[in-house]
Design a protein around this motif. Structure first.
Motif, PDB file in Angstrom:
ATOM      1  N   LEU B 318       0.821  -1.213   0.000  1.00 24.63           N
ATOM      2  CA  LEU B 318       0.000   0.000   0.000  1.00 24.63           C
ATOM      3  C   LEU B 318       0.856   1.265   0.000  1.00 24.63           C
ATOM      4  O   LEU B 318       0.384   2.343  -0.346  1.00 24.63           O
ATOM      5  N   GLN B 319       2.125   1.115   0.371  1.00 28.16           N
ATOM      6  CA  GLN B 319       3.009   2.283   0.377  1.00 28.16           C
ATOM      7  C   GLN B 319       3.613   2.566  -0.999  1.00 28.16           C
ATOM      8  O   GLN B 319       4.291   3.571  -1.186  1.00 28.16           O
ATOM      9  N   ILE B 320       3.398   1.654  -1.939  1.00 29.50           N
ATOM     10  CA  ILE B 320       3.980   1.854  -3.271  1.00 29.50           C
ATOM     11  C   ILE B 320       2.992   2.631  -4.138  1.00 29.50           C
ATOM     12  O   ILE B 320       1.876   2.180  -4.388  1.00 29.50           O
ATOM     13  N   LYS B 321       3.422   3.793  -4.584  1.00 27.42           N
ATOM     14  CA  LYS B 321       2.555   4.649  -5.389  1.00 27.42           C
ATOM     15  C   LYS B 321       2.296   3.991  -6.744  1.00 27.42           C
ATOM     16  O   LYS B 321       3.219   3.502  -7.385  1.00 27.42           O
ATOM     17  N   GLY B 322       1.034   3.999  -7.146  1.00 22.81           N
ATOM     18  CA  GLY B 322       0.687   3.415  -8.436  1.00 22.81           C
ATOM     19  C   GLY B 322       0.360   1.943  -8.361  1.00 22.81           C
ATOM     20  O   GLY B 322       0.008   1.336  -9.360  1.00 22.81           O
ATOM     21  N   LEU B 323       0.485   1.350  -7.159  1.00 21.13           N
ATOM     22  CA  LEU B 323       0.137  -0.069  -7.007  1.00 21.13           C
ATOM     23  C   LEU B 323      -1.297  -0.173  -6.506  1.00 21.13           C
ATOM     24  O   LEU B 323      -1.674   0.463  -5.524  1.00 21.13           O
ATOM     25  N   ASN B 324      -2.092  -0.947  -7.224  1.00 23.11           N
ATOM     26  CA  ASN B 324      -3.477  -1.184  -6.806  1.00 23.11           C
ATOM     27  C   ASN B 324      -3.637  -2.637  -6.422  1.00 23.11           C
ATOM     28  O   ASN B 324      -3.359  -3.520  -7.231  1.00 23.11           O
ATOM     29  N   ILE B 325      -4.099  -2.861  -5.204  1.00 20.53           N
ATOM     30  CA  ILE B 325      -4.361  -4.233  -4.781  1.00 20.53           C
ATOM     31  C   ILE B 325      -5.743  -4.633  -5.302  1.00 20.53           C
ATOM     32  O   ILE B 325      -6.723  -3.916  -5.095  1.00 20.53           O
ATOM     33  N   ILE B 326      -5.790  -5.761  -6.010  1.00 16.81           N
ATOM     34  CA  ILE B 326      -7.064  -6.274  -6.526  1.00 16.81           C
ATOM     35  C   ILE B 326      -7.532  -7.346  -5.547  1.00 16.81           C
ATOM     36  O   ILE B 326      -6.935  -8.415  -5.457  1.00 16.81           O
ATOM     37  N   GLY B 327      -8.619  -7.046  -4.837  1.00 25.23           N
ATOM     38  CA  GLY B 327      -9.111  -7.994  -3.833  1.00 25.23           C
ATOM     39  C   GLY B 327      -8.680  -7.558  -2.449  1.00 25.23           C
ATOM     40  O   GLY B 327      -7.532  -7.754  -2.051  1.00 25.23           O
ATOM     41  N   ALA B 329     -10.732  -8.124   0.471  1.00 27.59           N
ATOM     42  CA  ALA B 329     -11.777  -8.647   1.351  1.00 27.59           C
ATOM     43  C   ALA B 329     -11.290  -8.612   2.803  1.00 27.59           C
ATOM     44  O   ALA B 329     -10.096  -8.771   3.072  1.00 27.59           O
ATOM     45  N   ALA B 330     -12.225  -8.407   3.713  1.00 30.86           N
ATOM     46  CA  ALA B 330     -11.874  -8.403   5.139  1.00 30.86           C
ATOM     47  C   ALA B 330     -11.343  -9.778   5.542  1.00 30.86           C
ATOM     48  O   ALA B 330     -10.365  -9.889   6.278  1.00 30.86           O
ATOM     49  N   GLU B 331     -11.989 -10.825   5.038  1.00 35.69           N
ATOM     50  CA  GLU B 331     -11.519 -12.187   5.297  1.00 35.69           C
ATOM     51  C   GLU B 331     -10.728 -12.643   4.086  1.00 35.69           C
ATOM     52  O   GLU B 331     -11.288 -12.843   3.004  1.00 35.69           O
ATOM     53  N   LYS B 332      -9.422 -12.796   4.261  1.00 38.91           N
ATOM     54  CA  LYS B 332      -8.581 -13.026   3.096  1.00 38.91           C
ATOM     55  C   LYS B 332      -7.415 -13.944   3.434  1.00 38.91           C
ATOM     56  O   LYS B 332      -6.842 -13.832   4.512  1.00 38.91           O
ATOM     57  N   GLY B 333      -7.076 -14.831   2.499  1.00 37.70           N
ATOM     58  CA  GLY B 333      -5.912 -15.688   2.657  1.00 37.70           C
ATOM     59  C   GLY B 333      -4.700 -15.079   1.964  1.00 37.70           C
ATOM     60  O   GLY B 333      -4.774 -13.990   1.389  1.00 37.70           O
ATOM     61  N   GLY B 334      -3.592 -15.801   1.981  1.00 36.89           N
ATOM     62  CA  GLY B 334      -2.305 -15.256   1.581  1.00 36.89           C
ATOM     63  C   GLY B 334      -2.096 -15.016   0.098  1.00 36.89           C
ATOM     64  O   GLY B 334      -1.201 -15.603  -0.526  1.00 36.89           O
ATOM     65  N   ILE B 335      -2.898 -14.143  -0.474  1.00 40.93           N
ATOM     66  CA  ILE B 335      -2.782 -13.821  -1.896  1.00 40.93           C
ATOM     67  C   ILE B 335      -2.770 -12.310  -2.062  1.00 40.93           C
ATOM     68  O   ILE B 335      -3.630 -11.610  -1.523  1.00 40.93           O
ATOM     69  N   LEU B 336      -1.752 -11.819  -2.761  1.00 43.70           N
ATOM     70  CA  LEU B 336      -1.663 -10.390  -3.055  1.00 43.70           C
ATOM     71  C   LEU B 336      -1.700 -10.237  -4.577  1.00 43.70           C
ATOM     72  O   LEU B 336      -0.712 -10.421  -5.260  1.00 43.70           O
ATOM     73  N   SER B 337      -2.913  -9.909  -5.059  1.00 41.21           N
ATOM     74  CA  SER B 337      -3.109  -9.712  -6.489  1.00 41.21           C
ATOM     75  C   SER B 337      -3.037  -8.209  -6.711  1.00 41.21           C
ATOM     76  O   SER B 337      -3.647  -7.447  -5.968  1.00 41.21           O
ATOM     77  N   PHE B 338      -2.286  -7.778  -7.722  1.00 45.21           N
ATOM     78  CA  PHE B 338      -2.146  -6.326  -7.879  1.00 45.21           C
ATOM     79  C   PHE B 338      -1.881  -5.936  -9.324  1.00 45.21           C
ATOM     80  O   PHE B 338      -1.527  -6.774 -10.159  1.00 45.21           O
ATOM     81  N   THR B 339      -2.097  -4.658  -9.585  1.00 46.07           N
ATOM     82  CA  THR B 339      -1.710  -4.082 -10.870  1.00 46.07           C
ATOM     83  C   THR B 339      -0.859  -2.852 -10.583  1.00 46.07           C
ATOM     84  O   THR B 339      -0.922  -2.279  -9.495  1.00 46.07           O
ATOM     85  N   LEU B 340      -0.049  -2.475 -11.559  1.00 43.02           N
ATOM     86  CA  LEU B 340       0.730  -1.246 -11.470  1.00 43.02           C
ATOM     87  C   LEU B 340       0.287  -0.347 -12.612  1.00 43.02           C
ATOM     88  O   LEU B 340       0.098  -0.815 -13.736  1.00 43.02           O
TER      89      LEU B 340
END
Lengths: 151, 407
Positions: B318-327, B329-340
């Protein structure tokens, strides 16, 4: 930091990715073909205006990775003014260069496109570079249906 | 966290010592497939070196040994998910085959034209396409429960889809593209209140959390062995015994019969009825070894450790400018899906690979999820119990560097 990738991501590629050339819809195009890479979601639409067997104008729309965007951008530049036969020869040379069947590629003949020769070392990325050219091939053959890298 | 034996765990996975492009491997493609501990590799070598023969038919010693080990793996799976009986554990090639089995056996025999099957907007293609095929074959109707922008199931909308025509709910326990964990207890409660059976796609959930099929009261639960640190080519269909008993076989062949004449075949009982042909014997025994391994570490310990990893990765991302986390959810497992912004996921994937970091770039076999977010693809880092904060630092540094290079 990305020294290993210098052959793949040359400055020309970054440049065309940032500022794609001929990135526009062509209203008076007489060839229009969609190209699609379902593996990564790259999509492009290629527009050509062909008058008396000469490609008088070429443009594209779409979205894709830096390799595919640079490839189609460079392609629209280079085929403009070429005859259909010359463009077809370029397609074959480009295909040979990127799929790397032989070592002795005539880089001079292919000019600027040589910046994409690096994809040969990255099998997962070859289709990013060739999508534009397969779409051109379809347009030259006057095919209407969309081109997919996975058929 | 302090007691989690991360160094020991890493030492147990030989591939983690590999160099990729002259850099230490940082393997963050675990949602696609997990790496294997030495115990699983040894199990396969041991089986083929000392205890291999075909199962269930031989009177000779090796066949008996192999059968014992194979059936021993079935008991390990039963205990791992707390099924009531080993008759409820069907070995298949993977979660995909398990869903196809349910669609073609249960679906084709119990459902009819006009009946409705409810799935969710965040399904993997494996929990979409088998139902679409069934719909084409017999005229059932597929209904899709929507999600919000965070990637959370809209529970009220889901509940509204359940009506007198609904004959099956098939929903993911945890989304592979987003990491969202669905409220499966609530889903099962409202479905059962209307006598609708529920299939849970546990392919992503199974390596990350303790699963108790009796506590959940789900009717079917499917998962793949290769995502649980086991060999590829292994998978499990759990089904309640009464449901499985009433279902016709999925495939015909050897091992699934009691007697065969040219006039008539009597099928074997559970679980053999659904296991035609020679299975992946050594691999399934290896899956048993994988279950032994994670059981020693403890699923609750794994869940707690991975939750900390995800929290750390999310905070850094979240500290990286231009990075959007896709997904998100409050309840979430170990997946970080993102776009730049302005950088295609495939370029991200190639660039990170050059640093030894393995992530996935693409649609993650969830094209409808990509369409929902209006992106062609995402980059996805997915975590396993052997990943570390240091590896997440390497990933984040890599992302920052490639943003600079792309300018």
């Amino acid at each position: 930091m990305f020294e290993d990738l210098r052959d793949l991501y040359q400055e020309v590629i970054f440049d065309h990715n940032r500022n794609p050339r001929n990135f526009r819809v062509m209203e008076n195009a007489n060839r229009r073909v969609d190209g699609f890479n379902p593996l990564c979601g790259d999509k492009l639409t290629l527009f050509l205006k062909i008058d008396d067997h000469v490609i008088s104008d070429a443009s594209f729309q779409g979205s894709g990775c830096a390799i595919s965007t640079a490839s189609v951008s460079l392609m629209t530049e280079i085929v403009k003014g070429k005859t259909e036969a010359e463009a077809d020869t370029l397609f074959k040379q480009f295909h040979e260069m990127t799929t790397g069947k032989t070592e002795d590629i005539n880089l001079e003949a292919i000019g600027k496109l040589a910046v994409l020769a690096g994809v040969r070392e990255y099998p997962a990325r070859v289709k990013c570079a060739t999508l534009a050219w397969h779409t051109l091939d379809a347009a030259l053959k006057n095919q209407q249906e969309a081109v997919s890298t996975e058929e | 966290m302090t007691t989690f034996p991360i160094e020991q765990i890493r030492a147990d996975f030989p591939i983690l010592g590999e160099k990729i492009r002259n850099k230490p491997l940082v393997y963050l493609d675990n949602a696609a497939s997990c790496q294997k501990p030495q115990a699983v590799i040894d199990s396969i070598v041991h089986t083929y070196s000392h205890e291999y023969a075909n199962i269930h038919r031989g009177v000779h010693t090796l066949s008996v040994k192999a059968t014992d080990k194979f059936e021993g793996a079935r008991e390990k799976v039963r205990a791992f998910i707390n099924a009531a009986s080993t008759k409820e554990i069907i070995f298949v090639r993977g979660a995909t085959e398990a869903i196809n089995l349910v669609a073609q056996s249960y679906g084709k025999s119990k459902l009819k034209a006009g009946d409705e099957i409810v799935i969710s907007a965040m399904e993997h293609h494996a929990n979409i396409v088998p139902w679409q095929m069934l719909c084409q074959q017999i005229g059932t109707v597929l209904k899709v429960a929507p999600m919000n922008q965070k990637g959370e199931l809209l529970f009220d909308e889901f509940e509204k889809l359940l009506n007198g025509n609904t004959k099956l709910v098939a929903i993911t326990h945890m989304s592979n593209a987003l990491g969202s964990i669905n409220p499966v207890e609530k889903i099962i409660a409202v479905a059962h209140a209307k006598n609708i059976p529920v299939l849970l796609d546990g392919a992503q959930a199974i390596p990350h959390m303790a699963v108790d099929v009796q506590a959940l009261d789900c009717d079917f639960y499917v998962f793949s062995g290769h995502k649980l640190y086991g060999p590829s080519g292994t998978g499990v269909l759990y089904g309640k015994q009464a449901l499985l008993e009433a279902m016709p076989p999925y495939q015909g062949g050897g091992d699934m019969i009691r007697s065969v004449t040219f006039d008539k075949t009597d099928y074997a009982g559970l679980p053999q009825k659904f296991e035609a042909g020679t299975p992946a014997i050594a691999e399934i025994i290896g899956l048993g070894a994988a279950i032994d391994y994670v059981s020693v570490v403890g699923m609750d310990n794994i869940a707690a450790y991975e939750a900390e990893l995800l929290a750390y990765a999310t905070e850094q991302a979240l500290q990286i400018k231009g990075l959007n986390i896709i997904g998100q959810a409050a309840e979430k497992g170990g997946i970080l899906s993102f776009t730049l912004e302005h950088i295609h996921p495939h370029d991200i994937g190639t660039m990170l690979d050059s640093l030894g970091i393995a992530i996935r770039a693409g649609h993650h076999c969830a094209m409808p999820v990509m369409d929902f977010y209006g992106v062609p693809a995402t980059a996805r880092a997915s975590f396993a119990m052997y990943n570390t904060r240091q590896e997440i630092d390497v990933l984040m540094q890599g992302i920052k560097s490639l943003i600079e290079v792309f300018g």
